[in-house]
Design an enzyme around this catalytic site. Structure first.
Site, PDB file in Angstrom:
ATOM      1  N   CYS A 107       0.814  -1.222   0.000  1.00 52.08           N
ATOM      2  CA  CYS A 107       0.000   0.000   0.000  1.00 52.08           C
ATOM      3  C   CYS A 107       0.842   1.265   0.000  1.00 52.08           C
ATOM      4  O   CYS A 107       0.332   2.354  -0.241  1.00 52.08           O
ATOM      5  CB  CYS A 107      -0.953  -0.015   1.186  1.00 52.08           C
ATOM      6  SG  CYS A 107      -2.136  -1.360   1.049  1.00 52.08           S
ATOM      7  N   HIS A 248      -3.486   7.042   2.233  1.00 48.58           N
ATOM      8  CA  HIS A 248      -3.830   5.735   1.678  1.00 48.58           C
ATOM      9  C   HIS A 248      -5.229   5.389   2.173  1.00 48.58           C
ATOM     10  O   HIS A 248      -5.566   5.631   3.338  1.00 48.58           O
ATOM     11  CB  HIS A 248      -2.807   4.698   2.152  1.00 48.58           C
ATOM     12  CG  HIS A 248      -3.221   3.299   1.835  1.00 48.58           C
ATOM     13  ND1 HIS A 248      -3.560   2.911   0.560  1.00 48.58           N
ATOM     14  CD2 HIS A 248      -3.382   2.203   2.625  1.00 48.58           C
ATOM     15  CE1 HIS A 248      -3.909   1.631   0.583  1.00 48.58           C
ATOM     16  NE2 HIS A 248      -3.807   1.181   1.823  1.00 48.58           N
ATOM     17  N   ASN A 278     -10.110  -0.248  -0.881  1.00 48.75           N
ATOM     18  CA  ASN A 278      -8.652  -0.193  -0.832  1.00 48.75           C
ATOM     19  C   ASN A 278      -8.093  -0.732  -2.154  1.00 48.75           C
ATOM     20  O   ASN A 278      -8.191  -1.926  -2.419  1.00 48.75           O
ATOM     21  CB  ASN A 278      -8.169  -1.027   0.360  1.00 48.75           C
ATOM     22  CG  ASN A 278      -6.655  -0.965   0.543  1.00 48.75           C
ATOM     23  OD1 ASN A 278      -5.933  -0.479  -0.328  1.00 48.75           O
ATOM     24  ND2 ASN A 278      -6.180  -1.465   1.670  1.00 48.75           N
TER      25      ASN A 278
HETATM   26  O1  UT7 Z   1      -3.982  -1.408   3.395  1.00 50.94           O
HETATM   27  C1  UT7 Z   1      -3.062  -2.180   4.106  1.00 50.94           C
HETATM   28  C2  UT7 Z   1      -3.197  -2.006   5.555  1.00 50.94           C
HETATM   29  N1  UT7 Z   1      -4.446  -2.498   6.019  1.00 50.94           N
HETATM   30  C3  UT7 Z   1      -5.168  -1.801   6.861  1.00 50.94           C
HETATM   31  O2  UT7 Z   1      -4.791  -0.700   7.189  1.00 50.94           O
HETATM   32  C4  UT7 Z   1      -6.424  -2.422   7.403  1.00 50.94           C
HETATM   33  C5  UT7 Z   1      -6.456  -2.322   8.903  1.00 50.94           C
HETATM   34  N2  UT7 Z   1      -7.578  -2.976   9.540  1.00 50.94           N
HETATM   35  C6  UT7 Z   1      -8.879  -2.603   9.367  1.00 50.94           C
HETATM   36  O3  UT7 Z   1      -9.179  -1.757   8.545  1.00 50.94           O
HETATM   37  C7  UT7 Z   1      -9.912  -3.203  10.275  1.00 50.94           C
HETATM   38  O4  UT7 Z   1      -9.267  -3.920  11.278  1.00 50.94           O
HETATM   39  C8  UT7 Z   1     -10.952  -4.123   9.557  1.00 50.94           C
HETATM   40  C9  UT7 Z   1     -11.910  -3.273   8.756  1.00 50.94           C
HETATM   41  C10 UT7 Z   1     -10.234  -5.104   8.674  1.00 50.94           C
HETATM   42  C11 UT7 Z   1     -11.758  -4.845  10.602  1.00 50.94           C
HETATM   43  O5  UT7 Z   1     -12.377  -3.925  11.490  1.00 50.94           O
HETATM   44  P1  UT7 Z   1     -12.277  -4.119  13.084  1.00 50.94           P
HETATM   45  O6  UT7 Z   1     -13.081  -3.065  13.685  1.00 50.94           O
HETATM   46  O7  UT7 Z   1     -10.831  -4.165  13.432  1.00 50.94           O
HETATM   47  O8  UT7 Z   1     -12.989  -5.485  13.275  1.00 50.94           O
HETATM   48  P2  UT7 Z   1     -12.394  -6.820  13.930  1.00 50.94           P
HETATM   49  O9  UT7 Z   1     -11.404  -7.431  12.998  1.00 50.94           O
HETATM   50  O10 UT7 Z   1     -11.974  -6.504  15.303  1.00 50.94           O
HETATM   51  O11 UT7 Z   1     -13.683  -7.684  13.973  1.00 50.94           O
HETATM   52  C12 UT7 Z   1     -14.765  -7.367  14.806  1.00 50.94           C
HETATM   53  C13 UT7 Z   1     -15.831  -8.415  14.581  1.00 50.94           C
HETATM   54  C14 UT7 Z   1     -15.302  -9.826  14.594  1.00 50.94           C
HETATM   55  O12 UT7 Z   1     -16.277 -10.640  15.213  1.00 50.94           O
HETATM   56  P3  UT7 Z   1     -16.005 -11.222  16.696  1.00 50.94           P
HETATM   57  O13 UT7 Z   1     -14.759 -12.007  16.578  1.00 50.94           O
HETATM   58  O14 UT7 Z   1     -15.862  -9.989  17.535  1.00 50.94           O
HETATM   59  O15 UT7 Z   1     -17.243 -12.012  16.952  1.00 50.94           O
HETATM   60  C15 UT7 Z   1     -15.200 -10.190  13.143  1.00 50.94           C
HETATM   61  O16 UT7 Z   1     -15.335 -11.572  12.914  1.00 50.94           O
HETATM   62  O17 UT7 Z   1     -16.392  -8.219  13.279  1.00 50.94           O
HETATM   63  C16 UT7 Z   1     -16.366  -9.457  12.580  1.00 50.94           C
HETATM   64  N3  UT7 Z   1     -16.226  -9.200  11.136  1.00 50.94           N
HETATM   65  C17 UT7 Z   1     -17.285  -8.945  10.364  1.00 50.94           C
HETATM   66  N4  UT7 Z   1     -18.588  -8.848  10.627  1.00 50.94           N
HETATM   67  C18 UT7 Z   1     -19.399  -8.558   9.599  1.00 50.94           C
HETATM   68  C19 UT7 Z   1     -15.113  -9.174  10.394  1.00 50.94           C
HETATM   69  N5  UT7 Z   1     -15.419  -8.910   9.118  1.00 50.94           N
HETATM   70  C20 UT7 Z   1     -16.762  -8.766   9.075  1.00 50.94           C
HETATM   71  C21 UT7 Z   1     -17.652  -8.485   8.036  1.00 50.94           C
HETATM   72  N6  UT7 Z   1     -18.960  -8.387   8.359  1.00 50.94           N
HETATM   73  N7  UT7 Z   1     -17.268  -8.286   6.767  1.00 50.94           N
END
Ligand code: UT7
Length: 324
Positions: A107, A248, A278
């Protein structure tokens, strides 16, 4: 930036390409266990574009052609082409006289390629260097993994870099970083020389992106905000001096945190994550293209480009806009 350099490197032309096919948030409700509301509030993404036919060269070539047509640049004038991508399909064929190379920094790819392109121009050796950020992220995305598939889209965008003797314009300074500690949190293990493609690597889905979202989120927020703030301090820039932050586009919450740290209001932050998701190396240049075309950037504007990505790789560059 060397103090004794003869030339400054400025952006003189811009182009972009996104494919027509749209995956909106509703579509993902039909393929994985998710919902529109979760995607929008957790990421800021409403839809993304998907390239159905061809590889990343389709995105890169069309972005280059768009630039050339709009700014009346001929292929044979271009000295060098640098393509930032993590999803190459082959060497970029491009122009008749140019040399060029691919650069892989996830990225942060565009930022790193832009630094290289500017250095070639600042040296006085090259007069027209095209830097393209293009990625077909759909080719390495697992559409059964809800953690990943909602995040990415396909796009390409290009800038042309040329020299000027007016050193108050163009690239002024950069802080760029790389640190391998991100390997476990964000990787694609298959397809390289370590794990060449076999039935086993394919069965294990090693040719798809793996991301521990939460872990990457934490370091991305800190990394992008820290480096952007450091660059402001190093160049004695106050929030009021800055016309735009071009971050980004990985997650709206990371963008907001960076802008907040820099003391910038929302209207000073370039955004297109809502429409494209992204797109890895294409996020920063596509923002520049769209804001430029909408007449929102003017000559003399002080702009900070900032990225964070796999590796980890991250950094920020300070440019002064040179064209009307
Ligand atoms: O570009 C390269 C660098 N990358 C980044 O900068 C990305 C950085 N990370 C992020 O943008 C975020 O961490 C995400 C958008 C990927 C995820 O958001 P989050 O607020 O960190 O969510 P999480 O991973 O902590 O997940 C929270 C919950 C989980 O459920 P449990 O384990 O709490 O029951 C996930 O399984 O949300 C769940 N979850 C979803 N729920 C509905 C994960 N993906 C989804 C989804 N729909 N698509």
């Amino acid at each position: 930036m060397p103090k004794d350099k003869k030339y400054s490197a400025i952006i003189t032309a811009l182009g972009m390409y996104v494919p027509d096919k749209v995956y909106d948030n509703k579509y993902f409700e039909s393929i994985v266990d998710t919902n529109e509301e979760w995607i929008l509030t957790r990421t800021g993404i409403r839809e993304r574009r998907i390239l159905e036919k061809g590889g990343t060269s389709v995105l890169a070539t069309n972005a280059a052609l768009d630039l050339m047509q709009r700014h009346n640049v001929k292929a044979e004038e271009i000295d060098c082409i640098i393509v930032a991508t993590v999803t190459p399909d082959m060497f970029f064929p491009g122009a008749v006289n140019a040399w060029g190379f691919d650069l892989e920094a996830a990225c942060s790819g565009f930022l790193f390629a832009f630094q290289n392109g500017c250095a070639l121009v600042e040296s006085g050796q090259y007069k027209k260097v095209m830097v393209i950020g293009a990625d077909k992220m759909s080719s390495i995305t697992d559409y059964t993994d809800r953690n990943i598939c909602i995040l990415f889209g396909d796009a390409g965008a290009a800038v042309l870099i040329e020299p000027t003797e007016d050193k108050s314009l163009g690239l002024q300074d950069s802080i760029l970083r790389v640190d391998g500690s991100g390997e476990d949190s964000l990787h694609m293990r298959g397809g390289g020389s370590l794990n060449p493609p076999t039935h086993e690597t394919v069965d294990k889905k090693m040719h798809y992106i793996y991301q521990d979202g939460k872990a990457v989120f934490k370091v991305a927020v800190k990394g992008m905000a820290d480096v952007s703030y450091e660059l402001m301090q190093k160049n004695n820039l106050k929030s009021d001096d800055i016309a735009y932050l071009v971050p980004h586009q990985a997650n709206m919450r990371i963008i907001d945190a960076t802008a907040q740290r820099m003391g910038l209001s929302k209207d000073k932050v370039m955004i297109n994550i809502d429409r494209y998701g992204n797109t890895t190396a294409a996020t920063i240049p596509s923002c520049l293209v769209e804001y430029y075309r909408n007449g929102k950037i003017k000559k003399g504007d002080k702009i900070i480009l900032s990225a964070f990505g796999a590796g980890y790789t991250w950094g920020a560059s300070y440019i002064v806009w040179a064209i009307d």
